[in-house]
Design an enzyme around this catalytic site. Structure first.
Site, PDB file in Angstrom:
ATOM      1  N   SER A   1       3.760   8.381 -34.139  1.00 11.60           N
ATOM      2  CA  SER A   1       3.030   7.967 -32.936  1.00 11.60           C
ATOM      3  C   SER A   1       3.646   6.715 -32.317  1.00 11.60           C
ATOM      4  CB  SER A   1       1.576   7.719 -33.283  1.00 11.60           C
ATOM      5  OG  SER A   1       1.166   8.584 -34.308  1.00 11.60           O
TER       6      SER A   1
ATOM      7  N   ASN B   1       4.644   5.365 -43.173  1.00  8.18           N
ATOM      8  CA  ASN B   1       4.707   6.820 -43.148  1.00  8.18           C
ATOM      9  C   ASN B   1       3.403   7.523 -42.815  1.00  8.18           C
ATOM     10  OD1 ASN B   1       7.471   7.492 -43.651  1.00  8.18           O
ATOM     11  ND2 ASN B   1       7.165   6.302 -45.518  1.00  8.18           N
TER      12      ASN B   1
ATOM     13  N   GLU C   1      11.956   2.057 -47.461  1.00  9.66           N
ATOM     14  CA  GLU C   1      10.731   1.792 -46.711  1.00  9.66           C
ATOM     15  C   GLU C   1       9.730   1.034 -47.575  1.00  9.66           C
ATOM     16  OE1 GLU C   1      10.919   5.390 -43.426  1.00  9.66           O
ATOM     17  OE2 GLU C   1       9.821   5.718 -45.285  1.00  9.66           O
TER      18      GLU C   1
ATOM     19  N   THR D   1      16.707   4.114 -37.646  1.00 12.53           N
ATOM     20  CA  THR D   1      15.361   4.607 -37.311  1.00 12.53           C
ATOM     21  C   THR D   1      14.346   3.621 -37.917  1.00 12.53           C
ATOM     22  OG1 THR D   1      15.369   6.110 -39.209  1.00 12.53           O
ATOM     23  CG2 THR D   1      16.030   7.027 -37.083  1.00 12.53           C
TER      24      THR D   1
ATOM     25  N   LYS E   1      23.007   4.531 -42.241  1.00 10.40           N
ATOM     26  CA  LYS E   1      21.603   4.309 -41.913  1.00 10.40           C
ATOM     27  C   LYS E   1      20.771   5.060 -42.956  1.00 10.40           C
ATOM     28  CE  LYS E   1      18.720   6.351 -40.349  1.00 10.40           C
ATOM     29  NZ  LYS E   1      17.599   7.340 -40.328  1.00 10.40           N
TER      30      LYS E   1
ATOM     31  N   THR F   1      24.043  11.214 -48.282  1.00  8.24           N
ATOM     32  CA  THR F   1      22.794  10.545 -47.922  1.00  8.24           C
ATOM     33  C   THR F   1      22.618  10.596 -46.432  1.00  8.24           C
ATOM     34  OG1 THR F   1      21.427   8.603 -48.165  1.00  8.24           O
ATOM     35  CG2 THR F   1      23.694   8.224 -47.526  1.00  8.24           C
TER      36      THR F   1
END
EC number: 2.3.1.35
Lengths: 449, 449
Positions: free
Chosen positions: B449, B444, B321, B200, B226, B237
């Protein structure tokens, strides 16, 4: 008009671009740090009208000086002198690494020294005197001892707080050298000076007040607070001092204070980080014309005190580091009060919820995830989620009439309410928080330098 | 060379500047969103050399297709076919709001259906099918039922996972429509395709392998994972699938898996947010030439399995991230294992510690504060703190020889070790985390969107 000098313009833009680009692309710290120090703007969530007009509290005097503890060109030490007979209550962080001054305050309050002699509070910003070993204890003794001597008080009635960087020895001689100036400057109408002197990353000083009709006269309450980051109080918040002229015994004062800490200062979080220095002191001088606080007056006084505490706590959130949203998370229908608190804090502390708030994105799936990880009893299929009045989801499923556009419009407001009903019981709890923005990172990636 | 067109250049730069400026200045979401989607760069912390060459595991086949669940122009559904006789073990999130597919996997594993018939795993990205009510359950049944039919398996042996946005109904017909293609595409050497299809916000696919000398032949282990955000696993996880050709009974396989979850997947955190979809499945086909796993081979196999699990868990952190630092927090000297874990996670999850790491600032005072708030037994005056080999503080005080310059130089490395000794007992625990950067917020504030 002269022909535009496009070459020069392009050069200037290129330079600006490079600076901004470095910030966006997460280059090593130097450029981030450079960009991270814009002029200190007041939070857009600050109460309208600025610092409130706080009433003079008979028996309380304030002063503030520039001692250069760490900052230049601003006041950084404040002194409060409390009249003989003042009752004092307090609440402090439960951090196991709390600072020397916090331990000293707790010890002095526990000693219950008679109030006859009066009392004092001395606070510095720029250095928290935390994790400074025996040197930290010596610093507290030196500062409180010097204040005691200058004001003719027992040292056991002089309370101190320090806020700022952790782990640096406190240059306490800079404070003790200024005590004569502090004492000379004491005035009963200088509470705002005290509020300013204790600010660190705060963008505005915080004050709140209330008056209560007592038996035979008015009772006044005035409080000040500082706090912006490292806010997830666990017993009290950053630094808060509340003064009243009420006639009230220390035990009753402490009881009232303790009763309301949980729903005010312990119900706010900026970043889930608990300070080593949280301290809340409530002082009652007894100099109001009104008689002793009891009966219905006690009820009214306690309600007013709660109001001042909540107001100050919410102002800390309004000044949350980098905050652009003031958010209430209201949990209802929990199986227990502890569960309601767990769920509310789990949502309020979730980085994913907080970044969605920053992005004005009604990303309610992250609220579901935060409920799920909270450890509280929860049944996915009984959950109801609301943004303000907008029903987002109920019974474990999105409301068929839910409109993402309506929710997105709601999220563009500065003040938001996230409502979560667990559908399991009667317990409820509100906590207040803010969003997590780029400014938070700017401020904290380079706080010390 | 033609004369530079400064006007056009300035215009282009101005446009770029506007875009970047919006990102830096915390404008409302629209411009942030626009700027928040740069080309997906691979994390600089990614393992050198890219996705590893994973061995073929006899009895396991993979395929992946573009089903358009949410993303366009990329694969988003993967299928794994497991040979008859495959033993399966699993670990799943303890979130109370876990997704329908997680509950389905747990239920099917608990049912202990005999391994005779073989098994399958089907995974989609783009939609987590979490908080989707009865519709979510129906979607799981439809997808696993269709796979079961296509492969001639009992539905109770078809496991599914979904990862992506929470709360949106899963358009499962897009998946079931592609099952013939998935089955037709099955290949034993396509594990990397499976790893890619489940990404993702990941910037690279994650794989790890090991081989063990068994009795009479080699035993192979290959795993994929992932995960990048919403990472604070509580039992497992994000999504992890590990395959081996070992001959091993399901109960032994489950025991080994459970033993190592705590020190691998449960020991990582990107942002303290626990997913609704965490799932870890370990499948052993038994098709190795080696005899059944037992005795010293069992020990070697378990050690190799632990290595693969830790490698995959650490790769999730390397792809955290916005991460620019890969950080081990190593707590020693704790009074209990649970205290060591509490302190390590309190440090690893502290936004103030994580922003200091992003700023390459050796702000060790924030580590003290994180120890203090952890709830674990701690004595300020027995704490020792290290950055790598650098002794920062001991016995509640900064090391007199501590050099801030040395520490700052250390912090500029990509891989960091924060060592905390509590000085109270023998328990220890490592957890792995990353820093908190502007990119985390970019990603985040507008994930959906």
């Amino acid at each position: 008009m002269a022909k535009t000098d496009w070459k020069a313009k392009a050069k200037a833009l290129k330079k600006k671009l490079k600076k901004l680009g470095a910030l966006v692309e997460e280059k090593p710290v130097a450029p981030v740090a450079a960009a991270a120090k814009p002029a200190k703007l007041v939070s857009k969530l600050a109460p309208k009208g600025g610092f409130p007009a706080l009433p003079v509290i008979a028996g309380v005097e304030f002063s503030a000086v520039e001692a250069g503890v760490r900052y230049a060109n601003r006041t950084d030490v404040m002194l409060v002198k409390l009249a003989p007979g003042t009752a004092i209550a307090g609440a402090f962080t439960r951090s196991s690494t709390r600072a020397a001054c916090v331990l000293d305050c707790q010890c002095k309050l526990a000693a219950k020294v008679p109030a006859g002699a009066g009392a004092a509070i001395v606070v510095n910003s720029g250095n928290s005197n935390a994790f400074t070993g025996q040197g930290g204890v010596d610093a507290v003794n030196a500062v409180t001892g010097a204040v005691a001597e200058a004001l003719g008080l027992p040292a056991a009635r002089v309370f101190s707080s320090s806020t700022g960087v952790i782990g640096e020895p406190l240059p306490y001689e800079r404070i003790t050298a200024k005590i004569p100036d502090l004492v000379a400057g004491l005035r009963d109408d200088a509470i705002s000076m005290a509020a300013l002197a204790m600010m660190t990353t705060d963008t505005f000083p915080k004050g709140a007040m209330a008056t209560v009709q007592g038996d035979g006269g008015e009772i006044r309450i005035a409080g000040i607070a500082k706090g912006s980051g490292m806010i997830a109080p666990d017993m009290a918040t950053m630094l808060v001092y509340i003064f009243t002229d009420a006639k009230i015994a220390p035990a009753m004062l402490q009881k009232m204070l303790s009763r309301h800490v949980d729903t005010t200062f312990n119900a706010i979080t900026v970043d889930s980080d608990t300070s080593t220095s949280d301290a809340l002191i409530l002082a009652a001088t007894g100099q109001s014309a009104a008689g002793p606080v009891k009966g219905p007056v006690a009820k009214a006084f306690e309600a007013a005190l709660h109001g001042v505490m909540l107001d100050l706590a919410q102002q800390v959130i309004r000044d949350g580091e980098g905050a652009t949203k003031f958010v209430e998370v209201r949990v209802t229908g929990a199986a227990s009060a502890s569960d309601a608190r767990k769920v509310a804090l789990s949502i309020a502390n979730s980085p994913l919820v907080k970044t969605a708030l920053a992005g004005q994105d009604p990303n309610w799936g992250r609220i579901v995830a935060a409920v799920g990880k909270s450890g509280a009893e929860a049944d996915r299929d009984r959950l109801t989620i609301r943004f303000g009045e907008i029903l987002v989801a109920e019974n474990g499923f999105r409301n068929p009439d839910y409109s993402e556009d309506d929710a997105a419009a709601y999220m563009r407001q500065d003040e938001l309410l996230i409502g979560v009903d667990l559908g399991l019981g009667q317990a409820s709890r509100s906590v207040w928080t803010c969003d997590l923005t780029h400014r938070y990172i700017d401020i904290n990636a380079d706080y010390r330098s």
